[in-house]
Structure formats: structure tokens, C-alpha cells
Write an enzyme that holds these catalytic residues in place. Structure first.
Site, PDB file in Angstrom:
ATOM      1  N   ARG A 119       0.946  -1.094   0.149  1.00 54.10           N
ATOM      2  CA  ARG A 119       0.081  -0.001  -0.242  1.00 54.10           C
ATOM      3  C   ARG A 119       0.682   1.297   0.132  1.00 54.10           C
ATOM      4  O   ARG A 119       2.196   1.065  -0.140  1.00 54.10           O
ATOM      5  CB  ARG A 119      -0.994   0.133   1.169  1.00 54.10           C
ATOM      6  N   ASP A 152      -1.669  -0.586   9.239  1.00 55.06           N
ATOM      7  CA  ASP A 152      -0.630   0.502   8.532  1.00 55.06           C
ATOM      8  C   ASP A 152       0.710   0.201   9.116  1.00 55.06           C
ATOM      9  O   ASP A 152       1.514   0.071   8.294  1.00 55.06           O
ATOM     10  CB  ASP A 152      -1.159   1.868   8.821  1.00 55.06           C
ATOM     11  N   ASN A 348     -11.299  12.769   8.973  1.00 59.17           N
ATOM     12  CA  ASN A 348     -10.711  11.887   8.138  1.00 59.17           C
ATOM     13  C   ASN A 348     -10.167  12.393   6.776  1.00 59.17           C
ATOM     14  O   ASN A 348     -10.063  13.763   6.591  1.00 59.17           O
ATOM     15  CB  ASN A 348     -11.906  10.788   7.427  1.00 59.17           C
ATOM     16  N   ARG A 372     -13.412   5.926  -1.276  1.00 56.79           N
ATOM     17  CA  ARG A 372     -12.368   6.101  -2.134  1.00 56.79           C
ATOM     18  C   ARG A 372     -12.793   5.215  -3.329  1.00 56.79           C
ATOM     19  O   ARG A 372     -12.234   4.302  -3.518  1.00 56.79           O
ATOM     20  CB  ARG A 372     -10.983   5.647  -1.210  1.00 56.79           C
ATOM     21  N   TYR A 406      -5.338   6.474  -2.583  1.00 63.90           N
ATOM     22  CA  TYR A 406      -4.076   7.679  -2.430  1.00 63.90           C
ATOM     23  C   TYR A 406      -3.734   7.844  -3.830  1.00 63.90           C
ATOM     24  O   TYR A 406      -3.811   7.250  -4.997  1.00 63.90           O
ATOM     25  CB  TYR A 406      -2.930   7.277  -1.640  1.00 63.90           C
TER      26      TYR A 406
END
Length: 470
Positions: A119, A152, A348, A372, A406
Site C-alpha cells: 500500500r 498500517d 478523515n 475512495r 491515495y
């Protein structure tokens, strides 16, 4: 023939064969010495250009390998010493549309290949090539350890790079440094890579230059020290990098560090009107660096940091345009805010980017205002300074029916031409949390670059079918 005669005959034969072998060895030794001591060679067969020892062995006999290896090592050292620091002397090329640049199809290929779970991907170039980068999870998509990769931060993450438009595999990936947050850039002479690792309350950054650790930075707020998650940019050897340490949903402490060859020249706290900074996407032109960031605390509009690498100073504000580009976000208002966050992101956000160039300005954003998904590029002239600026042109990159993630900017500063071609990438996230029938979270990448032509558009989704993984 009696047994004694057989023994004598066998011994004589072995002696003759041994003598011949010794003579062949002497001749071979003489030839090798002659080849090494010969002052010149008018060889008709050209030497391969491979600089890797294993590649040289494949293409050459052993006695030639040493000669080629020494020669190539000298060439590499001389080239590195002769290279100059990159200077951001050009402006941006006119942007009329976007063409496909790279796509790795990592999740599709990972259905039956050893593709790494990643990621936070990005793209970064050097004088020789551009490569894909991402934070690996230390496992493959099909591996049992992919369970839980939605998280993460772990001890198993590292910054890897691999060839453009190939999927990241255990065979083609190069580890740049170890950590769960990163940035990387080339100054024209060598690459600087930064990785952050450690527990949330005691993380630290290690700065690598030319593949060696040079400097370390310790947490200053003890709350998830983190950095850009896309490439930094260097001007005459000075490479500014934006770090944040502190709350993701309240005030945090942001610093801009100025590095040269991996060493700290200076750092300064955030100045200007931006209230919260995370995950900046930076590009350079006309000796300056512009970073579009994420306000995870309050802003649906994006904060911008404008950096002068020569003076080692900066200022910050928000994109004035009412075209909001974070996610989640409310519907676009009539008037934007230049010096304050526009509310509505519900503590967020998502990493994003823009190219802010007066009438040549383009903003990227998800199509959905709530999740997203989808991705579009919008031409919004004077978005940085005009609080009523509106889109005059657009291009869909990913349809709203497909997942995105992203996004960030990058440029090939060493490409020929009188201007810098703007480029960007979009992370195409698959798996958890939205697709919870699988245990993993990973992504593929699509990247685009600007064109002066008015090109057609197409949908560029990840394309993997989750049911094939079940």
C-alpha cells in the site's frame, strides 16, 4: 591377460591420461596469463553492457568476467562522480489532457503469482529510469500472512521499488529501507530514501543516502511520526521533506527538514495558515517546491506548502478554490477558503495532489464524495488564489464504480524538453475494508502524464475479480 597384467595396463592408461590433463592445464594457464597481460585486444565481439556480476557471468567466460567487472565498476564510479546536482530550472509544460504512463496490474497477476502485498505506492525517477515504489507488508497476496494486512504499521513493512509497470514480486523488488512510512527522491547524484519505524509513541526515521544510512531523527511528539508517502524533490542537492508528529484528529507538530546528501542542513516548524498537514505530494519547478497535503483534522480543502529550497524557507495556505479535493467531503460550495479549512471531512481524509500553475492548474480527486472510489482530473484555473474558481475541463481516470485510493505527483526531471511534464499516480486499493470476503488489503497502480494534445479518456480500474481469490 593375467590379473597382474591387467593392473599394469590400467595403471599405464591412467598415467597417460593424467599426463595429458596436466599438459592441458599448463596450456590453459599460459593462455590465461597471456590474455591478462596482453596490452590491447582487437576483439571483434563487443563487451556486454551489464554491470551486474551475475549478468556478466551469464554472458562471458570466467576469465573475461573479471576484466569486464573491473571496467564496469570504474565506469560507474566515474559516472557518479561526474553527475551534477539537479536544478529545477524549467516550468511546467502546458497540460491539455493526460495519457497513460504505467500500470502494474499487481492484484490481477497476484491471483496466481508471488506478488507482494503493498500500500502507499508512488513513482520516482532518477537520471536513468523511473520506478514504482510502495510499502510492502512482508508477504504475498496468496500467502497466509496476508491476513491482517489492513493494518498500517508493523515490523514487517519496508519501502520497496521495482520496474515500472511490472507487479512487485519477491524476485524483482529492491528493498530501499525498513519502515511503515516513507519518502524517496534523487538529487541528480544519488538517491535519498527515508523510512520511519517503531511503536506509535516512540518511532524514528532513518535517512539513507546512496544506499547507506546517514542520519536518524527521533520522534518529537510521541504520536506516530510520519512523512509524505510519495517522492520528495531536490534543488541543487537540497531536498526538503515534510514530517508530522502528533494527533491525526487535532493539533499536530509539522516540521520541514532540509537535507543534503542525507544530512540535516536545517529544520523549521510549519508556518503560514495551514492548520493540519499530512502526506504531502510535492513537485518542483522554477527553483521552488510545491506540496499539496492532507488536512485530516478539519479540512475538505487541501493545504499547500510552498518551499524555497535555496533560502530554506516556506509558507502555507489552503487551495482557495471551492472545488474540494479531499475525501470524504461535502458538495462543492460557491466560495472557497484560502486561509482556513473548509469543514466536512469528519476527521478523515486521503492523500492527494495538484499542479498549481495559474491558468494551467489541475486538481485531482476521487469522484465519490463519501468513499475512495473513482478518480478525475479537473482543470481549475487559478485554483490556488481564486476562491470562486471553477472547473473548465476534466478527464475521468477511474470510473466511480471502481475503487481508487491515495494519489500523488511525480515528474521525470531528467527527461529532454524545455519544460517539465506533470505526472501523477492513483492507488487502486482492493480487499479489506470494502471487500471483506478476503483477508488481505493491497493495491495496484495506474500512472498518467500530461500531454499538450487533447486526448481521449478511458477507464483504468484495478481489474481483479475478488471471487477468483475465494
Amino acid at each position: 591377460m593375467n590379473p597382474n597384467q591387467k593392473i599394469l595396463c590400467t595403471s599405464a592408461t591412467a598415467l597417460v591420461i593424467g599426463t595429458i590433463a596436466v599438459l592441458i592445464g599448463i596450456v590453459n594457464l599460459g593462455l590465461n596469463i597471456g590474455l591478462h597481460l596482453k596490452p590491447s585486444c582487437n576483439c571483434s565481439r563487443s563487451q556486454p553492457e551489464a554491470t551486474n556480476a551475475s549478468q556478466t557471468i551469464i554472458n562471458n567466460y570466467y576469465n573475461e568476467t573479471n576484466i569486464t567487472q573491473i571496467s564496469n565498476t570504474n565506469i560507474q564510479v566515474e559516472e557518479r562522480a561526474s553527475r551534477e546536482f539537479n536544478n529545477l530550472t524549467k516550468g511546467l509544460c502546458t497540460i491539455n489532457s493526460w495519457h497513460i504512463y504505467g500500470k502494474d496490474n499487481a492484484v490481477r497477476i497476484g491471483e496466481d503469482s508471488d506478488v507482494l502485498v503493498t500500500r502507499e505506492p508512488y513513482v520516482s525517477c532518477d537520471p536513468d529510469e523511473c520506478r514504482f515504489y510502495a510499502l510492502s507488508q512482508g508477504t504475498t497476496i496468496r500467502g497466509k500472512h496476508s491476513n491482517g494486512t489492513i493494518h498500517d504499521r508493523s515490523q514487517y513493512r519496508d519501502l520497496i521499488s521495482w520496474p515500472l509497470s511490472s507487479p512487485p514480486t519477491v524476485y524483482n523488488s529492491r528493498v530501499e529501507c525498513i519502515g511503515w512510512s516513507s519518502t524517496s527522491c534523487h538529487d541528480g547524484r544519488a538517491r535519498m530514501s527515508i523510512c520511519i519505524s517503531g511503536p506509535n509513541n516512540n518511532a524514528s526515521a532513518v535517512i539513507w543516502y546512496n544506499r547507506r544510512p546517514v542520519t536518524e531523527i527521533n520522534t518529537w511528539a510521541r504520536n506516530i511520526l510520519r512523512t509524505q508517502e510519495s517522492e520528495c524533490v531536490c534543488q541543487n542537492g537540497v531536498c526538503p521533506v515534510v514530517f508530522t508528529d502528533g494527533s491525526a484528529t487535532g493539533p499536530a507538530e509539522t516540521r520541514i527538514y532540509y537535507f543534503k546528501e542525507g544530512k540535516i542542513l536545517k529544520w523549521e516548524p510549519l508556518t503560514g495558515t495551514a492548520k493540519h498537514i499530512e502526506e504531502c505530494s510535492c513537485y518542483g519547478e522554477q527553483a521552488g517546491v510545491t506540496c499539496t497535503c492532507r488536512d485530516n483534522w478539519q479540512g475538505s480543502n487541501r493545504p499547500v506548502i510552498q518551499i524555497d529550497p535555496v533560502a530554506m524557507t516556506h509558507t502555507s495556505q489552503y487551495i482557495c478554490s471551492p472545488v474540494l479535493t479531499d475525501n470524504p467531503r461535502p458538495n462543492d460550495p460557491t466560495v472557497g477558503k484560502c486561509n482556513d479549512p473548509y469543514p466536512g471531512n469528519n476527521n478523515n481524509g486521503v492523500k492527494g495532489f495538484s499542479y498549481l500553475d495559474g491558468g494551467n492548474t489541475w486538481l485531482g480527486r476521487t469522484i465519490s464524495i463519501a468513499s475512495r472510489s473513482g478518480y478525475e482530473m479537473l482543470k481549475v484555473p487559478n485554483a490556488l488564489t481564486d476562491d470562486r474558481s471553477k472547473p473548465t475541463q476534466g478527464q475521468t481516470i477511474v470510473l466511480n464504480t471502481d475503487w481508487s485510493g491515495y494519489s500523488g505527483s511525480f515528474m521525470d526531471y531528467w527527461a529532454e524538453g524545455e519544460c517539465y511534464r506533470a505526472c501523477f499516480y492513483v492507488e487502486l486499493i482492493r480487499g479489506r475494508p470494502k471487500e471483506d470476503k478476503v483477508w488481505w488489503t493491497s493495491n495496484s497502480i495506474v500512472s498518467m502524464c500530461s500531454s499538450t494534445e487533447f486526448l481521449g479518456q478511458w477507464n483504468w480500474p484495478d481489474g481483479a475479480k475478488i471471487e477468483y481469490f475465494l
